[in-house]
Write an enzyme that holds these catalytic residues in place. Structure first.
Site, PDB file in Angstrom:
ATOM      1  N   LYS A 125     -73.674 100.524 -50.196  1.00  0.00           N
ATOM      2  CA  LYS A 125     -75.214 100.759 -50.554  1.00  0.00           C
ATOM      3  C   LYS A 125     -75.963 101.504 -52.477  1.00  0.00           C
ATOM      4  O   LYS A 125     -76.292 102.165 -52.656  1.00  0.00           O
ATOM      5  CB  LYS A 125     -75.323 102.303 -49.835  1.00  0.00           C
ATOM      6  CG  LYS A 125     -75.675 101.999 -48.402  1.00  0.00           C
ATOM      7  CD  LYS A 125     -74.505 102.812 -47.695  1.00  0.00           C
ATOM      8  CE  LYS A 125     -73.482 102.003 -47.259  1.00  0.00           C
ATOM      9  NZ  LYS A 125     -73.019 103.524 -46.218  1.00  0.00           N
ATOM     10  N   GLU A 149     -81.035  94.422 -45.763  1.00  0.00           N
ATOM     11  CA  GLU A 149     -80.590  95.475 -44.583  1.00  0.00           C
ATOM     12  C   GLU A 149     -79.808  95.892 -43.864  1.00  0.00           C
ATOM     13  O   GLU A 149     -79.955  97.444 -43.684  1.00  0.00           O
ATOM     14  CB  GLU A 149     -80.669  94.525 -43.708  1.00  0.00           C
ATOM     15  CG  GLU A 149     -81.613  95.038 -42.081  1.00  0.00           C
ATOM     16  CD  GLU A 149     -82.625  95.671 -42.396  1.00  0.00           C
ATOM     17  OE1 GLU A 149     -83.710  95.090 -42.313  1.00  0.00           O
ATOM     18  OE2 GLU A 149     -82.346  97.080 -41.480  1.00  0.00           O
ATOM     19  N   VAL A 152     -78.668 100.932 -44.505  1.00  0.00           N
ATOM     20  CA  VAL A 152     -79.539 101.687 -44.338  1.00  0.00           C
ATOM     21  C   VAL A 152     -79.389 101.567 -42.151  1.00  0.00           C
ATOM     22  O   VAL A 152     -79.661 101.161 -42.156  1.00  0.00           O
ATOM     23  CB  VAL A 152     -81.128 101.886 -44.640  1.00  0.00           C
ATOM     24  CG1 VAL A 152     -81.611 102.865 -43.651  1.00  0.00           C
ATOM     25  CG2 VAL A 152     -80.785 102.285 -46.041  1.00  0.00           C
ATOM     26  N   GLY A 206     -63.943 102.189 -36.777  1.00  0.00           N
ATOM     27  CA  GLY A 206     -65.003 101.868 -37.475  1.00  0.00           C
ATOM     28  C   GLY A 206     -66.389 102.256 -38.487  1.00  0.00           C
ATOM     29  O   GLY A 206     -67.008 101.343 -38.990  1.00  0.00           O
ATOM     30  N   GLU A 209     -67.242 105.888 -44.132  1.00  0.00           N
ATOM     31  CA  GLU A 209     -66.845 104.824 -45.044  1.00  0.00           C
ATOM     32  C   GLU A 209     -65.401 105.073 -45.249  1.00  0.00           C
ATOM     33  O   GLU A 209     -64.231 105.984 -45.077  1.00  0.00           O
ATOM     34  CB  GLU A 209     -67.653 105.998 -46.534  1.00  0.00           C
ATOM     35  CG  GLU A 209     -68.515 105.404 -45.872  1.00  0.00           C
ATOM     36  CD  GLU A 209     -69.337 104.406 -46.337  1.00  0.00           C
ATOM     37  OE1 GLU A 209     -69.354 103.191 -47.233  1.00  0.00           O
ATOM     38  OE2 GLU A 209     -70.066 104.361 -45.159  1.00  0.00           O
ATOM     39  N   ASP A 220     -73.420 109.611 -48.296  1.00  0.00           N
ATOM     40  CA  ASP A 220     -73.724 107.860 -47.307  1.00  0.00           C
ATOM     41  C   ASP A 220     -75.225 108.094 -47.520  1.00  0.00           C
ATOM     42  O   ASP A 220     -75.684 107.162 -47.840  1.00  0.00           O
ATOM     43  CB  ASP A 220     -72.459 108.027 -46.298  1.00  0.00           C
ATOM     44  CG  ASP A 220     -73.239 106.815 -46.110  1.00  0.00           C
ATOM     45  OD1 ASP A 220     -72.952 105.741 -46.231  1.00  0.00           O
ATOM     46  OD2 ASP A 220     -74.308 106.929 -45.388  1.00  0.00           O
ATOM     47  N   LYS A 224     -78.928 106.068 -48.734  1.00  0.00           N
ATOM     48  CA  LYS A 224     -79.755 105.759 -47.486  1.00  0.00           C
ATOM     49  C   LYS A 224     -81.042 106.160 -48.185  1.00  0.00           C
ATOM     50  O   LYS A 224     -81.939 105.838 -48.239  1.00  0.00           O
ATOM     51  CB  LYS A 224     -79.276 105.993 -46.041  1.00  0.00           C
ATOM     52  CG  LYS A 224     -77.613 105.285 -45.789  1.00  0.00           C
ATOM     53  CD  LYS A 224     -77.234 105.427 -44.127  1.00  0.00           C
ATOM     54  CE  LYS A 224     -76.338 104.728 -44.300  1.00  0.00           C
ATOM     55  NZ  LYS A 224     -75.293 104.694 -42.956  1.00  0.00           N
ATOM     56  N   GLY A 321     -70.303 100.735 -37.708  1.00  0.00           N
ATOM     57  CA  GLY A 321     -69.690  99.347 -36.742  1.00  0.00           C
ATOM     58  C   GLY A 321     -69.758  98.020 -37.730  1.00  0.00           C
ATOM     59  O   GLY A 321     -70.352  98.073 -38.221  1.00  0.00           O
TER      60      GLY A 321
HETATM   61  N1  HSE Z   1     -69.863 105.430 -43.440  1.00  0.00           N
HETATM   62  C1  HSE Z   1     -71.812 105.021 -42.748  1.00  0.00           C
HETATM   63  C2  HSE Z   1     -72.152 105.514 -41.310  1.00  0.00           C
HETATM   64  C3  HSE Z   1     -71.393 103.287 -42.495  1.00  0.00           C
HETATM   65  O1  HSE Z   1     -71.578 106.306 -41.372  1.00  0.00           O
HETATM   66  O2  HSE Z   1     -73.140 105.860 -41.342  1.00  0.00           O
HETATM   67  C4  HSE Z   1     -72.640 102.975 -42.447  1.00  0.00           C
HETATM   68  O3  HSE Z   1     -73.534 103.097 -43.869  1.00  0.00           O
END
Ligand code: HSE
Length: 343
Positions: A125, A149, A152, A206, A209, A220, A224, A321
């Protein structure tokens, strides 16, 4: 297509798994036979072989030993820039961790690849939020593709949907839940779990970040909403322009109290026109049950685009994910192949 993967952590390995699994489908449906020629990652190691690498073998080395230095042949130890510059890859998959302050190392990776005329698909990002217009210009000048893609809401189509199928539409306003980790935490807190435990779960799954502050303090989501504002709404928004508040000060009591009133805490990202320029914000809000975003739970995200012709278009799906984000890279590559003359 010859692919080099730069950054092979959670997302990079999720992408490789899908690339391997979907080979037959890609061949049958699109006559597309992409090959992996290189991987470079500071943790799992680096390998380059101009004739191609065996993805299954690579994945099993990563899974069992966490490194690829035991791969039986090929050049070892190339760093990311040498891999981008000196490998025969024509397409770079850039999945190094996001840094929203400097964009690095992803920004240099992407700029270098585009300057050489190599296509880029990225989930990073930072570079897109900080330098989309400049990177886009380089890609145009060099006649290569820049796709993102997965920056976001993972592989749930937000960027490509609004650029291609909705070409010609004007997006006037955006409101959404664009961070999976925080929505997961807030949902778990509704069922009584502590903030700390819910964050731990999101990390184990997972979603979070590398440094989870990026999620819980709203950075984050800021990245976005900047990408949405600048790419989809023609804005010129920078990090400092975005009003930001995270969820790290919301208590279990507050979440539970809202729930008793049939209300839900959500981290809401917004962008819209104000006095001729695009304004964006990321702040927690308490939503009533009449707001459709109040029903978006767990790692699911949703974005409502208010448009000039089709009024409101809402998309919803996984926001984070390993495979869900890896899929965004795969779908970007399929589309790069299509615009470059494939099916
Ligand atoms: N850490 C981000 C979230 C990952 O939780 O949305 C996807 O961008």
């Amino acid at each position: 297509m010859k692919i080099a993967v730069i950054g092979c952590g959670t997302v990079g390995s999720g992408f490789l798994e899908l690339l391997d699994e979907k080979q037959a489908l890609l061949k049958d449906k699109y006559n597309f036979t992409p090959g992996l020629v290189a991987i470079s990652d500071p943790k799992v190691g680096s390998i380059y072989h101009e004739g191609g690498l065996n993805i299954k073998k690579i994945l099993s080395l990563i899974e069992n030993r966490d490194n690829i230095n035991d791969y039986p042949y090929g050049e070892k130890g190339w760093d990311s820039l040498k891999t981008i510059k000196d490998s025969n890859a024509d397409t770079i998959v850039e999945a190094s961790p996001t840094n929203i302050e400097t964009g690095e190392p992803g920004l240099t990776h992407i700029r270098t690849a585009l300057e050489m005329g190599k296509n880029v698909a990225t989930t990073n990002k930072g570079p897109i939020a900080l330098a989309y217009h400049k990177l886009h210009d380089i890609a145009l000048r060099q006649g290569c593709e820049l796709r993102f893609e997965g920056t976001v809401i993972a592989g749930t189509p937000a960027i490509n949907l609004t650029i291609y199928p909705l070409a010609g539409i004007k997006i006037k306003e955006v409101k959404g839940i664009v961070n999976g980790t925080t929505n997961y935490i807030l949902t778990r807190m509704e069922s009584g779990m502590s903030y700390e435990e819910a964050l731990r779960e999101a990390q184990q799954k997972g979603y979070a970040e590398t440094i989870p502050d990026a999620d819980v303090k709203g950075w984050d989501a800021v990245a976005k909403i900047i990408i949405i504002a600048n790419v989809l709404m023609g804005g010129n928004v920078t990090v400092g322009d975005v009003e930001r508040k995270g969820i790290d000060n919301i208590t279990l009591d507050e979440v539970q109290q809202a729930l008793k009133d049939n209300k839900h805490w959500k981290l809401i990202a917004r962008a819209g026109k104000e006095n001729g320029s695009i304004k964006a914000s990321v702040t927690p809000e308490v939503l009533g049950e009449d707001d459709p975003l109040s029903r978006i739970t767990g790692v699911t995200n949703a974005i409502c685009f208010t448009t000039d012709v089709l009024r409101d278009i809402t998309i919803s799906g996984p926001g984070a994910g390993r495979r869900e984000t890896g899929f965004a890279l795969l779908s970007d590559l399929i589309d790069i192949n299509r615009v470059k003359g494939g099916k």
